[in-house]
Design a protein around this motif. Structure first.
Motif, PDB file in Angstrom:
ATOM      1  N   PRO A  98     -11.827 -20.859  62.339  1.00  0.00           N
ATOM      2  CA  PRO A  98     -11.365 -20.330  61.059  1.00  0.00           C
ATOM      3  C   PRO A  98     -11.392 -18.807  61.053  1.00  0.00           C
ATOM      4  O   PRO A  98     -12.077 -18.183  61.864  1.00  0.00           O
ATOM      5  N   THR A  99     -10.649 -18.232  60.151  1.00  0.00           N
ATOM      6  CA  THR A  99     -10.618 -16.794  59.936  1.00  0.00           C
ATOM      7  C   THR A  99     -10.969 -16.541  58.476  1.00  0.00           C
ATOM      8  O   THR A  99     -10.562 -17.299  57.599  1.00  0.00           O
ATOM      9  N   THR A 100     -11.718 -15.468  58.229  1.00  0.00           N
ATOM     10  CA  THR A 100     -12.100 -15.103  56.871  1.00  0.00           C
ATOM     11  C   THR A 100     -11.596 -13.700  56.571  1.00  0.00           C
ATOM     12  O   THR A 100     -11.746 -12.793  57.395  1.00  0.00           O
ATOM     13  N   VAL A 101     -10.991 -13.539  55.400  1.00  0.00           N
ATOM     14  CA  VAL A 101     -10.535 -12.228  54.956  1.00  0.00           C
ATOM     15  C   VAL A 101     -10.965 -12.016  53.503  1.00  0.00           C
ATOM     16  O   VAL A 101     -11.273 -12.970  52.791  1.00  0.00           O
ATOM     17  N   THR A 102     -10.972 -10.764  53.101  1.00  0.00           N
ATOM     18  CA  THR A 102     -11.130 -10.409  51.701  1.00  0.00           C
ATOM     19  C   THR A 102      -9.792  -9.849  51.246  1.00  0.00           C
ATOM     20  O   THR A 102      -9.231  -8.964  51.903  1.00  0.00           O
ATOM     21  N   ALA A 103      -9.256 -10.396  50.156  1.00  0.00           N
ATOM     22  CA  ALA A 103      -7.959  -9.967  49.634  1.00  0.00           C
ATOM     23  C   ALA A 103      -8.176  -9.157  48.360  1.00  0.00           C
ATOM     24  O   ALA A 103      -9.004  -9.513  47.525  1.00  0.00           O
ATOM     25  N   VAL A 104      -7.408  -8.070  48.234  1.00  0.00           N
ATOM     26  CA  VAL A 104      -7.510  -7.195  47.076  1.00  0.00           C
ATOM     27  C   VAL A 104      -6.105  -6.895  46.556  1.00  0.00           C
ATOM     28  O   VAL A 104      -5.197  -6.591  47.332  1.00  0.00           O
ATOM     29  N   THR A 105      -5.942  -6.987  45.242  1.00  0.00           N
ATOM     30  CA  THR A 105      -4.684  -6.634  44.598  1.00  0.00           C
ATOM     31  C   THR A 105      -4.997  -6.210  43.166  1.00  0.00           C
ATOM     32  O   THR A 105      -6.147  -5.951  42.832  1.00  0.00           O
ATOM     33  N   SER A 106      -3.990  -6.140  42.319  1.00  0.00           N
ATOM     34  CA  SER A 106      -4.175  -5.779  40.916  1.00  0.00           C
ATOM     35  C   SER A 106      -4.251  -7.030  40.058  1.00  0.00           C
ATOM     36  O   SER A 106      -3.556  -8.019  40.327  1.00  0.00           O
ATOM     37  N   ALA A 107      -5.072  -6.985  39.028  1.00  0.00           N
ATOM     38  CA  ALA A 107      -5.131  -8.094  38.077  1.00  0.00           C
ATOM     39  C   ALA A 107      -3.749  -8.278  37.448  1.00  0.00           C
ATOM     40  O   ALA A 107      -3.018  -7.307  37.238  1.00  0.00           O
ATOM     41  N   GLY A 108      -3.375  -9.519  37.216  1.00  0.00           N
ATOM     42  CA  GLY A 108      -2.092  -9.815  36.585  1.00  0.00           C
ATOM     43  C   GLY A 108      -0.930  -9.969  37.540  1.00  0.00           C
ATOM     44  O   GLY A 108       0.202 -10.155  37.109  1.00  0.00           O
ATOM     45  N   MET A 109      -1.194  -9.943  38.842  1.00  0.00           N
ATOM     46  CA  MET A 109      -0.105 -10.061  39.813  1.00  0.00           C
ATOM     47  C   MET A 109       0.571 -11.425  39.743  1.00  0.00           C
ATOM     48  O   MET A 109      -0.019 -12.387  39.286  1.00  0.00           O
ATOM     49  N   LYS A 110       1.821 -11.449  40.184  1.00  0.00           N
ATOM     50  CA  LYS A 110       2.589 -12.690  40.230  1.00  0.00           C
ATOM     51  C   LYS A 110       3.164 -12.876  41.620  1.00  0.00           C
ATOM     52  O   LYS A 110       3.563 -11.912  42.275  1.00  0.00           O
ATOM     53  N   ALA A 111       3.202 -14.129  42.056  1.00  0.00           N
ATOM     54  CA  ALA A 111       3.756 -14.499  43.357  1.00  0.00           C
ATOM     55  C   ALA A 111       5.143 -15.105  43.164  1.00  0.00           C
ATOM     56  O   ALA A 111       5.408 -15.736  42.138  1.00  0.00           O
ATOM     57  N   THR A 112       5.993 -14.930  44.166  1.00  0.00           N
ATOM     58  CA  THR A 112       7.286 -15.606  44.192  1.00  0.00           C
ATOM     59  C   THR A 112       7.393 -16.360  45.503  1.00  0.00           C
ATOM     60  O   THR A 112       7.245 -15.786  46.582  1.00  0.00           O
ATOM     61  N   VAL A 113       7.603 -17.676  45.379  1.00  0.00           N
ATOM     62  CA  VAL A 113       7.819 -18.561  46.519  1.00  0.00           C
ATOM     63  C   VAL A 113       9.140 -19.275  46.249  1.00  0.00           C
ATOM     64  O   VAL A 113       9.252 -20.001  45.264  1.00  0.00           O
ATOM     65  N   GLY A 114      10.119 -19.025  47.104  1.00  0.00           N
ATOM     66  CA  GLY A 114      11.445 -19.588  46.839  1.00  0.00           C
ATOM     67  C   GLY A 114      11.974 -19.022  45.532  1.00  0.00           C
ATOM     68  O   GLY A 114      11.996 -17.812  45.333  1.00  0.00           O
ATOM     69  N   ASP A 115      12.348 -19.906  44.605  1.00  0.00           N
ATOM     70  CA  ASP A 115      12.865 -19.476  43.309  1.00  0.00           C
ATOM     71  C   ASP A 115      11.807 -19.492  42.215  1.00  0.00           C
ATOM     72  O   ASP A 115      12.116 -19.210  41.062  1.00  0.00           O
ATOM     73  N   ALA A 116      10.576 -19.830  42.556  1.00  0.00           N
ATOM     74  CA  ALA A 116       9.510 -19.950  41.558  1.00  0.00           C
ATOM     75  C   ALA A 116       8.634 -18.695  41.551  1.00  0.00           C
ATOM     76  O   ALA A 116       8.158 -18.258  42.590  1.00  0.00           O
ATOM     77  N   THR A 117       8.422 -18.130  40.375  1.00  0.00           N
ATOM     78  CA  THR A 117       7.512 -16.995  40.185  1.00  0.00           C
ATOM     79  C   THR A 117       6.394 -17.435  39.262  1.00  0.00           C
ATOM     80  O   THR A 117       6.651 -18.037  38.222  1.00  0.00           O
ATOM     81  N   PHE A 118       5.142 -17.142  39.659  1.00  0.00           N
ATOM     82  CA  PHE A 118       3.985 -17.641  38.907  1.00  0.00           C
ATOM     83  C   PHE A 118       2.755 -16.805  39.214  1.00  0.00           C
ATOM     84  O   PHE A 118       2.663 -16.201  40.293  1.00  0.00           O
ATOM     85  N   PRO A 119       1.788 -16.769  38.299  1.00  0.00           N
ATOM     86  CA  PRO A 119       0.503 -16.133  38.627  1.00  0.00           C
ATOM     87  C   PRO A 119      -0.344 -17.123  39.424  1.00  0.00           C
ATOM     88  O   PRO A 119      -0.582 -18.240  38.966  1.00  0.00           O
ATOM     89  N   PRO A 120      -0.770 -16.783  40.637  1.00  0.00           N
ATOM     90  CA  PRO A 120      -1.597 -17.702  41.400  1.00  0.00           C
ATOM     91  C   PRO A 120      -2.892 -18.028  40.655  1.00  0.00           C
ATOM     92  O   PRO A 120      -3.483 -17.133  40.040  1.00  0.00           O
ATOM     93  N   PRO A 121      -3.315 -19.274  40.647  1.00  0.00           N
ATOM     94  CA  PRO A 121      -4.502 -19.651  39.864  1.00  0.00           C
ATOM     95  C   PRO A 121      -5.764 -18.923  40.304  1.00  0.00           C
ATOM     96  O   PRO A 121      -6.651 -18.693  39.487  1.00  0.00           O
ATOM     97  N   TRP A 122      -5.861 -18.535  41.583  1.00  0.00           N
ATOM     98  CA  TRP A 122      -7.063 -17.843  42.053  1.00  0.00           C
ATOM     99  C   TRP A 122      -7.078 -16.376  41.651  1.00  0.00           C
ATOM    100  O   TRP A 122      -8.065 -15.694  41.843  1.00  0.00           O
ATOM    101  N   ALA A 123      -5.996 -15.859  41.075  1.00  0.00           N
ATOM    102  CA  ALA A 123      -5.926 -14.451  40.690  1.00  0.00           C
ATOM    103  C   ALA A 123      -6.075 -14.253  39.177  1.00  0.00           C
ATOM    104  O   ALA A 123      -5.968 -13.141  38.697  1.00  0.00           O
ATOM    105  N   ARG A 124      -6.340 -15.326  38.451  1.00  0.00           N
ATOM    106  CA  ARG A 124      -6.435 -15.220  36.979  1.00  0.00           C
ATOM    107  C   ARG A 124      -7.845 -14.958  36.537  1.00  0.00           C
ATOM    108  O   ARG A 124      -8.791 -15.358  37.072  1.00  0.00           O
TER     109      ARG A 124
END
Length: 124
Positions: A98-124
């Motif tokens: 396995p690999t472990t990372v720490t991810a950092v971004t801004s609160a309120g970010m949204k992801a786009t996968v294909g045609d769907a845009t949504f706030p990832p549940p782990w970022a809320r």
């Protein structure tokens, strides 16, 4: 809430990736979003992009990433910087561990996968 522990973090699993939010709005952060991310051996994300910059700091193992068509390989202590709206595929470059990372971004970010845009549940 000045302390958010990994032991108490909710767990979100998606396609070989385990997300554990540390500093997100639901856990007291108002500006940043930080989570621990474990990648199963050989795991690779689908192509996606975020509306905010993301930084992945490798804690252990190796990460391979394709960012806007550019391939990178990162090891412990390295940071993978992904500009906002850049198409990303990220994966565990270790076939057996396995690999472990720490991810950092801004609160309120949204992801786009294909045609769907949504706030990832782990970022809320």
């Amino acid at each position: 809430m000045p302390l958010s522990t990994l032991a108490d973090a909710p767990v979100f699993d998606r396609d070989g990736f385990t997300f554990r939010p540390l500093a997100v709005p639901s856990r007291g952060s108002t500006e940043l979003a930080v989570w621990a991310l474990d990648l199963a051996p050989g795991a690779r994300s689908e192509a996606h992009h975020m509306d905010r910059e993301e930084v992945f700091v490798v804690v252990s193992g190796k990460v391979s990433a394709e960012i806007a068509g550019e391939e990178v390989l990162a090891g412990p202590g390295d940071a993978v910087i992904v500009p906002a709206h850049a198409v990303l595929r990220i994966g565990n470059a270790c076939p057996d561990n396995p690999t472990t990372v720490t991810a950092v971004t801004s609160a309120g970010m949204k992801a786009t996968v294909g045609d769907a845009t949504f706030p990832p549940p782990w970022a809320r």
